[in-house]
Design an enzyme around this catalytic site. Sequence first.
Site, mmCIF file in Angstrom:
data_model
loop_
_atom_site.group_PDB
_atom_site.id
_atom_site.type_symbol
_atom_site.label_atom_id
_atom_site.label_comp_id
_atom_site.label_asym_id
_atom_site.label_seq_id
_atom_site.Cartn_x
_atom_site.Cartn_y
_atom_site.Cartn_z
ATOM 1 N N CYS A 15 47.029 42.642 22.009
ATOM 2 C CA CYS A 15 46.407 42.543 20.694
ATOM 3 C C CYS A 15 46.630 41.142 20.146
ATOM 4 O O CYS A 15 47.453 40.395 20.650
ATOM 5 C CB CYS A 15 47.024 43.551 19.751
ATOM 6 S SG CYS A 15 47.103 45.210 20.437
ATOM 7 N N ARG A 53 41.649 38.971 22.815
ATOM 8 C CA ARG A 53 42.861 39.741 23.129
ATOM 9 C C ARG A 53 42.654 41.228 22.890
ATOM 10 O O ARG A 53 43.484 42.042 23.272
ATOM 11 C CB ARG A 53 44.025 39.267 22.255
ATOM 12 C CG ARG A 53 44.552 37.921 22.652
ATOM 13 C CD ARG A 53 45.760 37.562 21.829
ATOM 14 N NE ARG A 53 46.949 38.257 22.276
ATOM 15 C CZ ARG A 53 47.974 37.672 22.866
ATOM 16 N NH1 ARG A 53 47.955 36.395 23.102
ATOM 17 N NH2 ARG A 53 49.029 38.378 23.218
ATOM 18 N N TRP A 63 43.551 46.119 21.003
ATOM 19 C CA TRP A 63 42.955 46.663 22.230
ATOM 20 C C TRP A 63 43.807 47.854 22.590
ATOM 21 O O TRP A 63 44.963 47.702 22.970
ATOM 22 C CB TRP A 63 43.001 45.609 23.328
ATOM 23 C CG TRP A 63 42.223 45.966 24.554
ATOM 24 C CD1 TRP A 63 40.906 45.700 24.790
ATOM 25 C CD2 TRP A 63 42.710 46.633 25.723
ATOM 26 N NE1 TRP A 63 40.550 46.172 26.018
ATOM 27 C CE2 TRP A 63 41.623 46.755 26.620
ATOM 28 C CE3 TRP A 63 43.941 47.166 26.098
ATOM 29 C CZ2 TRP A 63 41.731 47.361 27.865
ATOM 30 C CZ3 TRP A 63 44.047 47.771 27.345
ATOM 31 C CH2 TRP A 63 42.952 47.857 28.214
ATOM 32 N N ASN A 77 52.512 43.733 17.896
ATOM 33 C CA ASN A 77 52.143 43.838 19.311
ATOM 34 C C ASN A 77 53.367 44.361 20.039
ATOM 35 O O ASN A 77 54.474 43.874 19.802
ATOM 36 C CB ASN A 77 51.798 42.473 19.902
ATOM 37 C CG ASN A 77 50.445 42.001 19.456
ATOM 38 O OD1 ASN A 77 49.697 42.726 18.806
ATOM 39 N ND2 ASN A 77 50.133 40.758 19.794
ATOM 40 N N GLY A 78 53.175 45.308 20.941
ATOM 41 C CA GLY A 78 54.309 45.834 21.687
ATOM 42 C C GLY A 78 54.404 47.337 21.539
ATOM 43 O O GLY A 78 53.474 47.985 21.067
ATOM 44 N N GLU A 113 36.300 36.618 44.733
ATOM 45 C CA GLU A 113 36.226 36.145 43.349
ATOM 46 C C GLU A 113 34.782 36.201 42.831
ATOM 47 O O GLU A 113 34.528 36.601 41.691
ATOM 48 C CB GLU A 113 36.812 34.722 43.261
ATOM 49 C CG GLU A 113 36.585 33.966 41.956
ATOM 50 C CD GLU A 113 37.191 34.646 40.734
ATOM 51 O OE1 GLU A 113 37.896 35.654 40.865
ATOM 52 O OE2 GLU A 113 36.885 34.168 39.626
ATOM 53 N N LYS A 142 33.652 38.403 39.638
ATOM 54 C CA LYS A 142 33.000 37.809 38.457
ATOM 55 C C LYS A 142 31.720 38.556 38.124
ATOM 56 O O LYS A 142 31.458 38.894 36.976
ATOM 57 C CB LYS A 142 32.704 36.337 38.763
ATOM 58 C CG LYS A 142 32.892 35.374 37.668
ATOM 59 C CD LYS A 142 34.301 34.929 37.398
ATOM 60 C CE LYS A 142 35.328 36.003 37.225
ATOM 61 N NZ LYS A 142 36.682 35.550 37.158
ATOM 62 N N GLU A 153 32.436 42.221 36.802
ATOM 63 C CA GLU A 153 33.056 42.393 35.492
ATOM 64 C C GLU A 153 32.134 42.025 34.336
ATOM 65 O O GLU A 153 32.260 42.586 33.257
ATOM 66 C CB GLU A 153 34.423 41.698 35.392
ATOM 67 C CG GLU A 153 34.426 40.189 35.271
ATOM 68 C CD GLU A 153 35.848 39.628 35.133
ATOM 69 O OE1 GLU A 153 36.089 38.534 35.652
ATOM 70 O OE2 GLU A 153 36.706 40.262 34.504
ATOM 71 N N HIS A 196 31.792 46.117 61.022
ATOM 72 C CA HIS A 196 32.688 47.232 61.316
ATOM 73 C C HIS A 196 32.517 48.369 60.301
ATOM 74 O O HIS A 196 33.386 49.228 60.190
ATOM 75 C CB HIS A 196 34.141 46.749 61.343
ATOM 76 C CG HIS A 196 34.382 45.748 62.435
ATOM 77 N ND1 HIS A 196 34.419 46.103 63.773
ATOM 78 C CD2 HIS A 196 34.541 44.398 62.408
ATOM 79 C CE1 HIS A 196 34.625 45.019 64.509
ATOM 80 N NE2 HIS A 196 34.694 43.969 63.700
ATOM 81 N N LYS A 225 41.371 40.113 27.874
ATOM 82 C CA LYS A 225 41.742 38.847 28.506
ATOM 83 C C LYS A 225 43.144 38.905 29.094
ATOM 84 O O LYS A 225 43.397 38.415 30.177
ATOM 85 C CB LYS A 225 41.640 37.728 27.466
ATOM 86 C CG LYS A 225 41.972 36.347 28.009
ATOM 87 C CD LYS A 225 40.894 35.853 28.936
ATOM 88 C CE LYS A 225 41.164 34.477 29.488
ATOM 89 N NZ LYS A 225 40.325 34.231 30.674
HETATM 90 O O1 M6R Z 1 46.402 35.971 32.865
HETATM 91 P P1 M6R Z 1 46.369 36.305 34.322
HETATM 92 O O2 M6R Z 1 45.887 35.199 35.162
HETATM 93 O O3 M6R Z 1 47.678 36.850 34.823
HETATM 94 O O4 M6R Z 1 45.315 37.487 34.442
HETATM 95 C C1 M6R Z 1 45.109 38.162 35.650
HETATM 96 C C2 M6R Z 1 43.853 38.994 35.622
HETATM 97 O O5 M6R Z 1 43.938 39.974 34.627
HETATM 98 C C3 M6R Z 1 42.602 38.143 35.368
HETATM 99 O O6 M6R Z 1 42.484 37.120 36.295
HETATM 100 C C4 M6R Z 1 41.345 39.023 35.423
HETATM 101 O O7 M6R Z 1 41.128 39.476 36.733
HETATM 102 C C5 M6R Z 1 40.131 38.230 34.908
HETATM 103 N N1 M6R Z 1 39.460 38.979 33.887
HETATM 104 C C6 M6R Z 1 39.113 37.948 35.937
HETATM 105 O O8 M6R Z 1 38.027 37.261 35.438
#
Ligand code: M6R
Length: 611
Positions: free
Chosen positions: A11, A36, A81, A107-108, A486, A490, A493, A509, A606
Site C-alpha cells: 500500500c 502500490r 491493495w 502498511n503491514g 520476459e 510482459k 500481464e 517436444h 508493483k
Molecule cells: O520489485 P521486484 O523486482 O522484486 O519485483 C519482482 C516482480 O514482482 C516483478 O518483476 C513483476 O514480475 C513485474 N510486474 C513484471 O513486469
Amino acid sequence: MVKQYGGGDMCGIIGYVGDRPALPILSRGLSNLEYRGYDSAGIALTGPELTVYKKSGEVSALQSILPKSTDHRQGIGHTRWSTHGPPTDENAHPHTDPSGRVAVVHNGIIENYEALREELVGNTFTSGTDTEVIAHLIAAELDGGAAPKAAVEAAVDRLDGTYGLVVTIAGVNELYATRQDSPLVVGHGTDGVFIGSDVTAFLEHTRDVSYLEDGDFAVLSEDGLTLYREGEPVEPVIERLEYEANAAEKSGYDHYMLKEIHEQPRALRQTISGRIDIDKGGVDIDIDLPDAYIDSIEEIQIVACGTSNYAGRYAASLLESVVDVRTTVEVASEYEFTGGRDPWRTLVVAVTQSGETADTLSAIRRAKRAGARTLAVTNTLGSTIVRETDDSVFIRAGPEIGVAATKTFASQVATLTLLAVSIGRTRGTLPYGEATELLESLRQLPNAVQSVLDREAAVKATADEYADSDAFFFIGRQLGRPVALEGALKLKEISYDHAEGFAAGELKHGPIALITESTPVLALLTTGTRPSETLNNVREVAARGAPVIGLATDSKGQSSSLDTELSVPETGMLEPLVANVYLQLFAYHVANKKGRSIDKPRNLAKSVTVE
Ligand code: M6R
C-alpha cells in the site's frame, strides 16, 4: 474470530504538515503512489477535528468525493491493495477511533490485533482491519491522560507484527510515524515536511529525504522532523536524491510504461556511468567484496521473482562463462539454500527492483540463516533488501511507476554484467580482451536501445496486425530464452492474452501441438541465441501456418520463413537485451490497441510484499 482484512504491505502512504494546503498535496501524492495499490484510498485532514474521506476503487474514485479546497495544513493519506478481504469503503485507510480524534494509516500486518481488540471491551469497530485497533489503543492512552506523542508510543509498544505507521490527532499540529519492517521516508520541503511509503509520494516537492530505520519514532511538525532512536533525539541524516523532480510524471506519454520504455537509453547511461574503466578492462561498482572473498567464491545463487528473475537468468549465463563459477537461478518463493561445507563461500544475489518483494526477502533471510554471504542488486535506496544484505549494488534506473517492469530489467542485466566483469577480472577468469569487449557492448547499449526505439512505428504496425490473435509464443535459446520468457510475461500481464515463452528447441517436444495459423511466434535470432538452430524451429512452426516475427541481428537477413523481421543492432552478448525492447513495445501496443489498463493491470501490484 474477527475476520482480518489487512491492507497488507502493498500500500502507499503519504503525510504532510506545513504552511501549504494539505489536501492537494495528499491527493496528488496518492495518485503518484497508486502503483502500490488501487483497491481503495482515503485521506484524513487535521484541524480541531478530523475530516476523513474514504472510498473503495481507484484513487480517482476518492478524488471525486473530495472538496475542491480546504484550509487544512496537515493530513495523511493511503492507497490500498488488499491482500485478503474485500476492498470496501469501511476497510479503506485511514482508520479512526470511535470518537474520531485519532486517524491512522498503516502498511503491514498487526499479528496480535485480535488479542488487542478483545482488551478494548465495549469499543465498536467499524472495519474488519487489523489497523483500526491501533487508533483505538492510541485514543485509550489519550483518555488515560497521556500526551499525544506518549500515547502513540505506548500504543506502538503493544503491537506485534510489521508496520509503517503514520498517525494524526485532532487539534495536534504534529504527525507521528514509526516503522517495523515496512518502509517510511521523510521529505524535507521548504514549506513543510512530508512522509511517504516511498519517495514518489512527494518527489515533486522535495528531493531531500531521511529514511526511517526500524524502531525509529518521527515527529513531523511545521518546524520539520524530530527523530528519536531508542528513545533519544538524534540528528536525521538528510540525503539528496538524484532523481529529477518530474521523474515520476508521465512527461507527455500516454502511460508510464511507455515513458519508461523510452527512458531506457538514459537509465542505462546512468547504470554504467562512472563504473567502466575501458583501458584497464575493469569496473568499479562500489561494493565491498574483498578480493580474497571473491577468489574464495564456490557458487553464486541468484534469487528473484518475475522480471527480476529473468534478468537473473540472463546474467547467470554471463556469470558462469566469465566468472567460471557454478551459477544457479531460483524463483525466490521456491528457494532453499544448498551450499558446500563453507556456506559463506556461496554468494547469494537477490535481484529486486523494489527491494521490498517478500518472497525475495524471505529467500535472502534463509540464505543468511544458513551462513551464506548476500548481495542485493536493486533500484531502491534505503529498501529493506539493502538493509538486510551484506552488500548492495544500485541499478540506478530511476523510479519505475508502471506495474510492468521495463527499464529496470535492462538496468538489472547491465548491472549484473558489470558485476560479472568485476568478479571475473578479480578471479583472473576473464581475459582483458574479453572484458573490454563486454564493456564496449555495455557502452554501446544506450545507443542500440535508442535505435530500436526509433523503429517503434514498425513494431506498432506489427502489434496492430496480430493484436487479435488467440495466443502468442516467444521462443529463444541460450540468452534468448530468458528474453522469450520476459517477452511473454510482459504481454500477458498487460494485454491479458495467453502468451508463453519457450526454449526454442523444446517446442517440438510438446508445445508445438498448440501452434496454429492464429498463434504468432516471436523468435530471438541474435548473437548469443544460437540463431541457426532456432531457425530450424522457426521453420517447424512456419510449416504449421504460424506467422513468425523474427528479432535478428542487423545485417544478417535471416530467413524467408519470417513474416516480419525486426533488426537488432550489433552489440554482442547484449543483443538479446536490445531485442527485448522490441518485445516491450510489442506488448505495449497490443495492450493499447485492446484498451487495457496498462499502468495498472488487473490483479497486479508493483511491489508484491506478501508471500
Ligand atoms: O520489485 P521486484 O523486482 O522484486 O519485483 C519482482 C516482480 O514482482 C516483478 O518483476 C513483476 O514480475 C513485474 N510486474 C513484471 O513486469
